[in-house]
Design a protein around this motif. Structure first.
Motif, PDB file in Angstrom:
ATOM      1  N   ARG A  49       0.852  -1.194   0.000  1.00  0.00           N
ATOM      2  CA  ARG A  49       0.000   0.000   0.000  1.00  0.00           C
ATOM      3  C   ARG A  49       0.884   1.240   0.000  1.00  0.00           C
ATOM      4  NH1 ARG A  49      -2.116   0.811   4.393  1.00  0.00           N
ATOM      5  NH2 ARG A  49      -1.546  -0.999   5.632  1.00  0.00           N
ATOM      6  N   LYS A  79     -11.764  -3.771  -0.618  1.00  0.00           N
ATOM      7  CA  LYS A  79     -11.148  -4.035   0.684  1.00  0.00           C
ATOM      8  C   LYS A  79     -10.925  -2.745   1.477  1.00  0.00           C
ATOM      9  CE  LYS A  79      -7.470  -6.910   2.665  1.00  0.00           C
ATOM     10  NZ  LYS A  79      -8.325  -7.809   3.437  1.00  0.00           N
ATOM     11  N   LYS A  80      -9.695  -2.258   1.511  1.00  0.00           N
ATOM     12  CA  LYS A  80      -9.409  -1.092   2.364  1.00  0.00           C
ATOM     13  C   LYS A  80     -10.172   0.151   1.887  1.00  0.00           C
ATOM     14  CE  LYS A  80      -6.271  -3.455   4.660  1.00  0.00           C
ATOM     15  NZ  LYS A  80      -6.565  -3.945   6.009  1.00  0.00           N
ATOM     16  N   HIS A 139     -11.297  -2.127  11.378  1.00  0.00           N
ATOM     17  CA  HIS A 139     -10.177  -2.963  10.924  1.00  0.00           C
ATOM     18  C   HIS A 139      -9.982  -4.075  11.966  1.00  0.00           C
ATOM     19  CE1 HIS A 139      -5.612  -3.010   9.749  1.00  0.00           C
ATOM     20  NE2 HIS A 139      -6.288  -3.892   9.055  1.00  0.00           N
ATOM     21  N   SER A 176      -1.385  -3.496  11.476  1.00  0.00           N
ATOM     22  CA  SER A 176      -0.846  -4.480  10.542  1.00  0.00           C
ATOM     23  C   SER A 176       0.389  -5.132  11.168  1.00  0.00           C
ATOM     24  CB  SER A 176      -0.459  -3.810   9.224  1.00  0.00           C
ATOM     25  OG  SER A 176      -1.565  -3.110   8.712  1.00  0.00           O
ATOM     26  N   ASP A 192      -9.836  -9.521   8.954  1.00  0.00           N
ATOM     27  CA  ASP A 192      -9.330  -8.171   8.676  1.00  0.00           C
ATOM     28  C   ASP A 192     -10.348  -7.052   8.878  1.00  0.00           C
ATOM     29  OD1 ASP A 192      -7.106  -6.590   7.901  1.00  0.00           O
ATOM     30  OD2 ASP A 192      -7.949  -6.331   5.904  1.00  0.00           O
ATOM     31  N   ARG A 232       1.916 -12.231  -0.518  1.00  0.00           N
ATOM     32  CA  ARG A 232       0.548 -12.460  -0.048  1.00  0.00           C
ATOM     33  C   ARG A 232      -0.066 -13.738  -0.594  1.00  0.00           C
ATOM     34  NH1 ARG A 232      -1.955  -8.421   3.429  1.00  0.00           N
ATOM     35  NH2 ARG A 232      -0.301  -6.921   3.689  1.00  0.00           N
ATOM     36  N   PHE A 261      -6.753   3.914   7.514  1.00  0.00           N
ATOM     37  CA  PHE A 261      -8.015   3.469   6.906  1.00  0.00           C
ATOM     38  C   PHE A 261      -9.254   4.285   7.288  1.00  0.00           C
ATOM     39  CE2 PHE A 261      -5.420  -0.496   7.660  1.00  0.00           C
ATOM     40  CZ  PHE A 261      -4.952  -0.579   6.360  1.00  0.00           C
TER      41      PHE A 261
HETATM   42  C1  OXD Z   1      -3.629  -5.476   5.375  1.00  0.00           C
HETATM   43  C2  OXD Z   1      -3.106  -4.370   6.190  1.00  0.00           C
HETATM   44  O1  OXD Z   1      -3.085  -5.713   4.296  1.00  0.00           O
HETATM   45  O2  OXD Z   1      -3.698  -4.070   7.225  1.00  0.00           O
HETATM   46  O3  OXD Z   1      -4.599  -6.099   5.808  1.00  0.00           O
HETATM   47  O4  OXD Z   1      -2.093  -3.767   5.815  1.00  0.00           O
END
Ligand code: OXD
Ligand code: MN
Length: 581
Positions: A70, A207-208, A228, A250, A277, A366, A446
């Motif tokens: 990220r 996702k995020k 989260h 994380s 997550d 991942r 986030f």
């Molecule tokens: C994830 C993070 O990838 O929190 O879940 O960075």
């Protein structure tokens, strides 16, 4: 246009005119579509087939070496007022951000296929779920979204039936040029624009981007929480069911905790996994918080995943998984540091493995795999009502000071605890506190709006839900003066969960300390555990001087969020200060 939703049809048309793809493909989510895309990606080298005997249905993707994580510094919240994004976010004015992004998207899909992915975050029939559509030119994104969300025709039908808002996510890998890479969020417009990266957190927009940054904004407006957090189920030997939601920054072992296997002594106890997550929680009619995992899969870090640290995770990774940036062995099995004693022959960049060049697998390599592949998968992950949450845990990585487990005095104190969660970036083997980085509710990267408002929203949940869960902090990472971990962690964290359950059931009293409630001697089960009495006592000692400094540090931290910080949590901090005096 294969949709009856006028706004969706209009938007897809508008995006196609801007990006000018050769082909538009509406994703149905069918197995045939999945197979066809896999074949295409194999032909183009975007997927590499792994050993199909040991790992049927598993593929490796190697990303651009400059696109492996990220990019928080390129991630923006574009609210009309800068103040509303808060000091916790990078901000850009919406007009400026749209202009910047549309210039990048202009013609970017020429020669490519544009995939339209309708998706649902959460069970397709749940009132707690929310839908979105991601438009992307990356088949890797499509294949990941297939595992991570409920995607395709059922999601499209839900969007059409609701005939209302849905989150619009536009993504292009662009040229994968770090200089031309941005992830922009427009919470008021329920819109995301992401350009220049194919990495999960930047490109899998459900996702995020959606389930945390945009959803946190929606949740605030609508009176729920988008967090989260992992969600785990716990069944006692008597067959009683509990659910715990837990936030960790994380790299603090969230996935491991979500899939914990209780130690031998805990016969009859069972842990099940609802999610690892993200957790959406909404007050139910009974005043409790009811939670769903909006995701349908895991996008987890591979290094360190092993038969010792997380046997459940390892077991789910031998079929139908996508691996990104791992190494491979001579017989073409995926491999990463900490997995086992096989020897990698090819590193994550596809080069012959040479330890002088660094780790074989990228540290942020991942796996992507469906929730249902996990041996501890909970059927409740599909329950449209979600699961009632009995406890909320906040964890950080602190080598000193913070006790193994600590219960909040009340909800506002719990909010203060969550708001000030921190991890230490340096080892504190000398007894000196390392560099402390606060990560409120593990949401620093986030939260889609000002943290002061976010803390207030948490405080306000008391008006919406009369039966809120108890709140705890945990810290598995205390070290002794020799730099050794004082608590074994992993499966033995079950012992801490058991104490939490006993507190929920009112089965044990707790020691009232200036910073919260801790186990009384003997109440934390340490049977068959190799831990001496001094170490155990040290895990619960309140170092008054250290905590006075911590309170002063928290004061400074909260000051960053100015007068939007709720009075209620300042009062809790003051109470703690007085108790420490
Ligand atoms: C994830 C993070 O990838 O929190 O879940 O960075
Ligand atoms: Mn995460």
């Amino acid at each position: 246009m294969p949709t009856t939703h006028p706004e969706l049809a209009r938007w897809v048309d508008e995006v196609a005119r801007l990006t000018r793809p050769d082909i538009i493909h509406w994703c149905t989510g069918s197995p045939e579509e999945a197979d066809a895309l896999t074949r295409l990606m194999l032909e183009k080298g975007e997927f590499i087939e792994l050993n199909q005997e040991t790992h049927p249905g598993c593929y490796l993707h190697r990303s651009d070496p400059q696109d492996v994580a990220r990019v928080e510094h390129l991630t923006f919240i574009c609210t009309p007022e800068k103040e509303d994004a808060g000091p916790n976010n990078h901000w850009m004015a919406p007009d400026e951000a749209h202009a910047k992004m549309d210039a990048l998207f202009d013609g970017c899909m020429q020669g490519r296929t544009m995939y339209v992915i309708p998706y649902c975050m959460g069970p397709i029939d749940s009132p707690l779920s929310r839908c979105g559509v991601e438009i992307t030119d990356s088949p890797y994104v499509v294949q990941n979204m297939r595992l991570m969300t409920r995607m395709g025709t059922p999601a499209l039908r839900r969007i059409e039936a609701e005939n209302g808002d849905f989150v619009k996510g536009l993504h292009s890998i662009g040229e994968l040029d770090p200089e031309r890479r941005f992830i922009m969020h427009f919470p008021e417009e329920l819109t995301i624009k992401s350009y220049g990266s194919g990495y999960g957190g930047n490109a899998l927009l459900g996702k995020k981007c959606h389930a945390l940054r945009i959803a946190s904004h929606q949740a605030r407006n609508e009176g729920w929480l988008a967090e989260h957090m992992l969600i785990l189920g716990l069944e006692s030997p008597e067959g009683k069911q509990y659910h715990i939601a837990a936030a960790f920054p994380s790299a603090c072992g969230k996935t491991n905790l979500a899939m914990l296997i209780p130690p031998q002594e805990y016969k009859g106890w069972k842990i099940t996994t609802v999610g690892d997550d993200i957790c959406w929680m909404r007050p139910g009619e009974d005043g409790r918080l009811w939670a769903i995992n909006p995701e349908a899969g895991f996008f987890g870090v591979t290094p360190g995943t092993s038969a010792t640290t997380n046997p459940n995770a390892l077991a789910m990774l031998d079929k139908d998984a996508i691996f990104t940036n791992v190494a491979v062995t001579a017989d073409n099995q995926p491999w990463w540091e900490g997995k086992d004693d096989q020897v990698p022959v090819t590193d994550w960049k596809g080069q012959p493995y040479n330890p002088d060049n660094g780790p074989a697998a990228h540290p942020n390599s991942r796996f992507t795999v469906a929730l249902k592949r996990c041996p501890s998968y909970s059927e409740k992950a599909e329950d449209p009502q979600g699961v009632p949450i009995d406890a909320i845990i906040f964890g950080g990585r602190r080598a000193t000071l913070v006790p193994l487990v600590n219960e909040a005095r009340n909800w506002n104190h719990g909010v203060l605890m969550g708001a000030t969660v921190a991890s230490e970036t340096t080892a504190a083997a000398t007894g000196k506190v390392g560099v402390v980085r606060r990560d409120p509710m593990a949401m620093k990267p986030f939260c889609g709006y000002h943290f002061g408002d976010y803390f207030q929203h948490w405080v306000n949940m008391q008006e919406k839900a009369k039966n809120l869960p108890k709140v705890f902090t945990v810290n598995w990472f205390r070290k002794d003066t020799d730099g050794r971990f004082m608590w074994p962690g992993f499966g033995d964290n079950m012992r801490v969960l058991e104490w939490i359950i006993k507190r929920i059931e009112g089965q044990v009293e707790a020691e009232s300390t200036p910073i919260g409630f801790m186990p009384k001697t003997g109440d934390l089960n340490t049977d068959d555990l190799d831990i001496d009495a001094d170490t155990l006592a040290a895990l619960f000692t309140v170092d008054s001087e250290g905590w006075r400094q911590e309170v002063a540090d928290i004061d400074d931290f909260l000051a960053e969020y100015g007068d939007r910080v709720p009075e209620e949590i300042r009062v809790e901090l003051e109470t703690t200060r007085q108790k420490l005096a």
